[in-house]
Design a protein around this motif. Structure first.
Motif, PDB file in Angstrom:
ATOM      1  N   HIS A 173      -5.524   2.768   1.271  1.00  0.00           N
ATOM      2  CA  HIS A 173      -4.461   1.850   0.853  1.00  0.00           C
ATOM      3  C   HIS A 173      -3.090   2.404   1.266  1.00  0.00           C
ATOM      4  O   HIS A 173      -2.222   1.672   1.740  1.00  0.00           O
ATOM      5  N   PHE A 174      -2.902   3.699   1.093  1.00  0.00           N
ATOM      6  CA  PHE A 174      -1.641   4.336   1.476  1.00  0.00           C
ATOM      7  C   PHE A 174      -1.443   4.257   2.982  1.00  0.00           C
ATOM      8  O   PHE A 174      -0.330   3.991   3.459  1.00  0.00           O
ATOM      9  N   GLN A 175      -2.506   4.460   3.750  1.00  0.00           N
ATOM     10  CA  GLN A 175      -2.402   4.403   5.202  1.00  0.00           C
ATOM     11  C   GLN A 175      -2.030   2.994   5.676  1.00  0.00           C
ATOM     12  O   GLN A 175      -1.185   2.824   6.556  1.00  0.00           O
ATOM     13  N   SER A 231      -0.404   0.732   3.922  1.00  0.00           N
ATOM     14  CA  SER A 231       0.987   0.485   3.506  1.00  0.00           C
ATOM     15  C   SER A 231       1.964   1.178   4.445  1.00  0.00           C
ATOM     16  O   SER A 231       2.993   0.614   4.825  1.00  0.00           O
ATOM     17  N   LEU A 232       1.631   2.415   4.823  1.00  0.00           N
ATOM     18  CA  LEU A 232       2.491   3.163   5.731  1.00  0.00           C
ATOM     19  C   LEU A 232       2.541   2.490   7.098  1.00  0.00           C
ATOM     20  O   LEU A 232       3.612   2.362   7.703  1.00  0.00           O
ATOM     21  N   PHE A 233       1.397   2.012   7.573  1.00  0.00           N
ATOM     22  CA  PHE A 233       1.355   1.321   8.858  1.00  0.00           C
ATOM     23  C   PHE A 233       2.204   0.046   8.816  1.00  0.00           C
ATOM     24  O   PHE A 233       2.956  -0.244   9.746  1.00  0.00           O
ATOM     25  N   ALA A 234       2.107  -0.724   7.729  1.00  0.00           N
ATOM     26  CA  ALA A 234       2.892  -1.956   7.594  1.00  0.00           C
ATOM     27  C   ALA A 234       4.380  -1.647   7.551  1.00  0.00           C
ATOM     28  O   ALA A 234       5.203  -2.349   8.153  1.00  0.00           O
ATOM     29  N   PHE A 235       4.748  -0.574   6.863  1.00  0.00           N
ATOM     30  CA  PHE A 235       6.156  -0.188   6.764  1.00  0.00           C
ATOM     31  C   PHE A 235       6.708   0.232   8.124  1.00  0.00           C
ATOM     32  O   PHE A 235       7.793  -0.194   8.529  1.00  0.00           O
ATOM     33  N   VAL A 236       5.946   1.030   8.863  1.00  0.00           N
ATOM     34  CA  VAL A 236       6.391   1.496  10.178  1.00  0.00           C
ATOM     35  C   VAL A 236       6.487   0.323  11.144  1.00  0.00           C
ATOM     36  O   VAL A 236       7.426   0.219  11.944  1.00  0.00           O
ATOM     37  N   ALA A 237       5.533  -0.608  11.063  1.00  0.00           N
ATOM     38  CA  ALA A 237       5.568  -1.779  11.944  1.00  0.00           C
ATOM     39  C   ALA A 237       6.773  -2.644  11.646  1.00  0.00           C
ATOM     40  O   ALA A 237       7.426  -3.172  12.548  1.00  0.00           O
TER      41      ALA A 237
END
Length: 118
Positions: free
Chosen positions: A4-6, A8-14
């Motif tokens: 879930h954290f990964q 979320s992090l991917f969505a934030f970076v994108a």
């Protein structure tokens, strides 16, 4: 939890990687040409400041020097006469039934038709 954290992090970076342009990339080529001289504009500003009336002020009161010419009885009579019209326009059909019932004098209808021709 780690997956879930990964995500979320991917969505934030994108989301951060996307470019956003608030205005066009090329500046406007329209040159501003004034119709008044600087002295004329400054004179208007000075006259505005000397007038003492600032419609953007919090203490601006447009009715400070208002003197009504109608008596209290005339105002009450006008209110009572317009009550039916106001109620009709505030109704569900926005006054269309009231307007359909209204009798328009012939001369007034002619003026209305001429106004629509423009």
């Amino acid at each position: 939890m780690n997956r879930h954290f990964q995500h979320s992090l991917f969505a934030f970076v994108a989301a951060c990687a996307l470019n956003a342009h608030a205005e066009s990339p090329m500046p406007s080529s329209d040159a501003f040409v004034s119709t008044k001289t600087r002295a004329a504009v400054q004179a208007e500003l000075a006259a505005f400041r000397q007038s003492g009336v600032n419609p953007w002020s919090v203490s601006y009161d447009p009715l400070r020097s208002f003197n009504g010419s109608a008596s209290r009885e005339q105002v009450k009579a006008d209110y009572l006469a317009a009550r039916e019209q106001v109620q009709a326009f505030a109704g569900e059909d926005s006054g269309s039934a009231w307007l359909a019932r209204r009798v328009v004098p012939a001369s007034s209808a002619l003026v209305q038709l001429r106004g629509l021709e423009n």
